[in-house]
Scaffold this active site. Structure first.
Site, PDB file in Angstrom:
ATOM      1  N   LYS A  71       0.788  -1.239   0.000  1.00  0.00           N
ATOM      2  CA  LYS A  71       0.000   0.000   0.000  1.00  0.00           C
ATOM      3  C   LYS A  71       0.820   1.289   0.000  1.00  0.00           C
ATOM      4  O   LYS A  71       0.367   2.332   0.454  1.00  0.00           O
ATOM      5  CB  LYS A  71      -1.018   0.045   1.163  1.00  0.00           C
ATOM      6  N   THR A  75       1.378  -0.203  -7.372  1.00  0.00           N
ATOM      7  CA  THR A  75       0.664  -0.222  -8.653  1.00  0.00           C
ATOM      8  C   THR A  75       1.140   0.943  -9.529  1.00  0.00           C
ATOM      9  O   THR A  75       1.390   0.778 -10.725  1.00  0.00           O
ATOM     10  CB  THR A  75      -0.856  -0.090  -8.394  1.00  0.00           C
ATOM     11  N   HIS A 126       7.271  -7.497  -2.170  1.00  0.00           N
ATOM     12  CA  HIS A 126       7.117  -6.830  -0.871  1.00  0.00           C
ATOM     13  C   HIS A 126       8.129  -7.390   0.141  1.00  0.00           C
ATOM     14  O   HIS A 126       8.087  -7.043   1.317  1.00  0.00           O
ATOM     15  CB  HIS A 126       5.713  -7.087  -0.301  1.00  0.00           C
ATOM     16  N   ARG A 148       6.211   5.308   2.064  1.00  0.00           N
ATOM     17  CA  ARG A 148       5.066   6.206   2.242  1.00  0.00           C
ATOM     18  C   ARG A 148       4.919   6.547   3.719  1.00  0.00           C
ATOM     19  O   ARG A 148       5.273   5.728   4.584  1.00  0.00           O
ATOM     20  CB  ARG A 148       3.797   5.486   1.740  1.00  0.00           C
ATOM     21  N   SER A 156      -4.554   3.079   4.144  1.00  0.00           N
ATOM     22  CA  SER A 156      -4.686   2.394   2.864  1.00  0.00           C
ATOM     23  C   SER A 156      -4.770   0.876   3.078  1.00  0.00           C
ATOM     24  O   SER A 156      -5.608   0.192   2.485  1.00  0.00           O
ATOM     25  CB  SER A 156      -3.494   2.759   1.971  1.00  0.00           C
TER      26      SER A 156
HETATM   27  P1  A3P Z   1      -4.904   4.881  -1.063  1.00  0.00           P
HETATM   28  O1  A3P Z   1      -5.526   3.659  -0.444  1.00  0.00           O
HETATM   29  O2  A3P Z   1      -4.354   5.825  -0.048  1.00  0.00           O
HETATM   30  O3  A3P Z   1      -5.779   5.552  -2.053  1.00  0.00           O
HETATM   31  P2  A3P Z   1      -0.264  -0.427  -3.689  1.00  0.00           P
HETATM   32  O4  A3P Z   1      -0.292  -0.189  -5.152  1.00  0.00           O
HETATM   33  O5  A3P Z   1       1.105  -0.569  -3.123  1.00  0.00           O
HETATM   34  O6  A3P Z   1      -1.210  -1.496  -3.290  1.00  0.00           O
HETATM   35  O7  A3P Z   1      -0.778   0.944  -3.026  1.00  0.00           O
HETATM   36  C1  A3P Z   1      -2.100   1.349  -3.212  1.00  0.00           C
HETATM   37  C2  A3P Z   1      -2.184   2.831  -2.919  1.00  0.00           C
HETATM   38  O8  A3P Z   1      -1.664   3.562  -4.035  1.00  0.00           O
HETATM   39  C3  A3P Z   1      -3.637   3.256  -2.768  1.00  0.00           C
HETATM   40  O9  A3P Z   1      -3.609   4.373  -1.878  1.00  0.00           O
HETATM   41  C4  A3P Z   1      -3.980   3.638  -4.187  1.00  0.00           C
HETATM   42  O10 A3P Z   1      -5.110   4.451  -4.322  1.00  0.00           O
HETATM   43  C5  A3P Z   1      -2.708   4.362  -4.598  1.00  0.00           C
HETATM   44  N1  A3P Z   1      -2.531   4.427  -6.046  1.00  0.00           N
HETATM   45  C6  A3P Z   1      -2.795   3.478  -6.962  1.00  0.00           C
HETATM   46  N2  A3P Z   1      -2.521   3.916  -8.196  1.00  0.00           N
HETATM   47  C7  A3P Z   1      -2.047   5.171  -8.058  1.00  0.00           C
HETATM   48  C8  A3P Z   1      -1.594   6.145  -8.996  1.00  0.00           C
HETATM   49  N3  A3P Z   1      -1.589   5.913 -10.302  1.00  0.00           N
HETATM   50  N4  A3P Z   1      -1.194   7.338  -8.506  1.00  0.00           N
HETATM   51  C9  A3P Z   1      -1.204   7.582  -7.182  1.00  0.00           C
HETATM   52  N5  A3P Z   1      -1.625   6.706  -6.260  1.00  0.00           N
HETATM   53  C10 A3P Z   1      -2.042   5.507  -6.684  1.00  0.00           C
END
Ligand code: A3P
Length: 316
Positions: A71, A75, A126, A148, A156
């Protein structure tokens, strides 16, 4: 995948049965327990894979590994790195695979499936730095780590797990566990610190980025990423506005509104745990913790962060 051999399955499970364990209160339902292994918490089925990866993963010298605590924006970083690395493969920008595939389908997790994608030597994990396969640590592979602010990371992860479990986990419960570092791949502080220290020791091999900085100036970071990955933008590419195009394509707004990321189920990339692609896109904002945590809870998390990172030169 060598975990599938019954002998290894038994071997890894014998080791796992000796480890400290906790009920998997704050993780996806698939596993009943999480286990403390080499200082971090892992759910049973993933831990077997990680043990196998530690023994068997053999990187190629130009592999690139995206590393994160869950999180932290994996992505997004998967999308950015793949768009940077494939930018000369498509005459027309609109044929980029990101328009039709989830970033998780383009960049596989090494702890889930190490199948090589012939076009791209890009993987994600991870796994904490100190538990990475020796073969990676001792290789020339480049590592990009995205970190983060633990307050946003916590919200998140809590929201994500509630969504996966299809049940509301009380915020207080999740918070208590998180503060003690008992969450999948936690403690997040040790995870972040491990890569931070390694990035100071091997700056040419490990690039450490904060989600907040990436959000604040995505263009600069895209250029920096491209340089770090030995594929800098040419003056001509910059004139063509390619950096901005990549930033726009990988933005939360663009990716989260694509059909593939709105409606399909992630199959190949997340293993036994089936996750809908839209679960990876929630808000994509800095500071969303303020909408959920009290000021005291936020201050307490900050205090843990300050204590853990004290003397390291790292702060959020
Ligand atoms: P939030 O839950 O705070 O919105 P991961 O990809 O490591 O699982 O992390 C997911 C977090 O990254 C989520 O945060 C998600 O909304 C955010 N996220 C996903 N795609 C993103 C993008 N293109 N730009 C910025 N944040 C993004």
């Amino acid at each position: 995948n060598t975990v599938e051999s019954p002998m290894n399955h038994t071997k890894y499970n014998d080791i796992i049965s000796t480890l400290p364990r906790q009920e998997n209160v704050f993780g996806p339902l698939l596993d009943q327990y999480i286990h403390e292994y080499q200082g971090f918490w892992f759910r049973t089925s993933l831990l077997e894979n990680i043990m196998s990866v530690q023994e068997n993963f053999i990187p190629q010298p130009n592999d690139i590994i995206i590393c994160t605590h869950p999180k932290c924006g994996t992505t997004w970083l998967k999308a950015l790195c793949s768009a940077i690395l494939t930018r000369t493969q498509f005459n027309d920008f609109s044929s980029n695979p990101l328009f039709t595939k989830s970033p998780h389908d383009i960049v596989p997790w090494i702890e889930i499936s190490v199948q090589r994608n012939s076009e791209l030597s890009l993987f994600a994990t991870h796994i904490p730095y100190t538990s990475l396969p020796k073969s990676i640590v001792e290789s020339k592979c480049k590592i990009v780590y995205l970190s983060r602010d633990p307050k946003d990371l916590f919200i998140s992860i809590w929201q994500f797990v509630c969504k996966l479990r299809k049940e509301a986990i009380p915020l207080e419960t999740a918070y208590q566990y998180f503060c003690k570092g008992i969450n999948i791949y936690g403690p997040c502080w040790d995870h972040i610190l491990g890569y931070w220290k390694a990035s100071l020791e091997f700056p040419e091999r490990i690039l450490f980025i904060k989600y907040e900085d990436l959000m604040n100036d995505t263009c600069s970071y895209v250029k920096r990423l491209a340089e770090f990955l030995d594929f800098p933008f040419s003056a001509e590419e910059e004139r063509q506005g390619l950096v901005q195009k990549i930033v726009n394509l990988c933005s939360f707004e663009t990716l989260s509104n694509l059909e593939v990321n709105r409606n399909s189920l992630e199959n190949s990339a997340t293993g036994a745990l089936k996750i809908e692609n839209n679960a990876f896109f929630r808000k994509g904002k800095v500071g969303d913790w303020k909408n959920y945590l009290t000021a005291e809870m936020g201050a307490h998390l900050d205090q843990i962060t300050e204590q853990k990172f004290s003397g390291s030169g790292l702060s959020f």
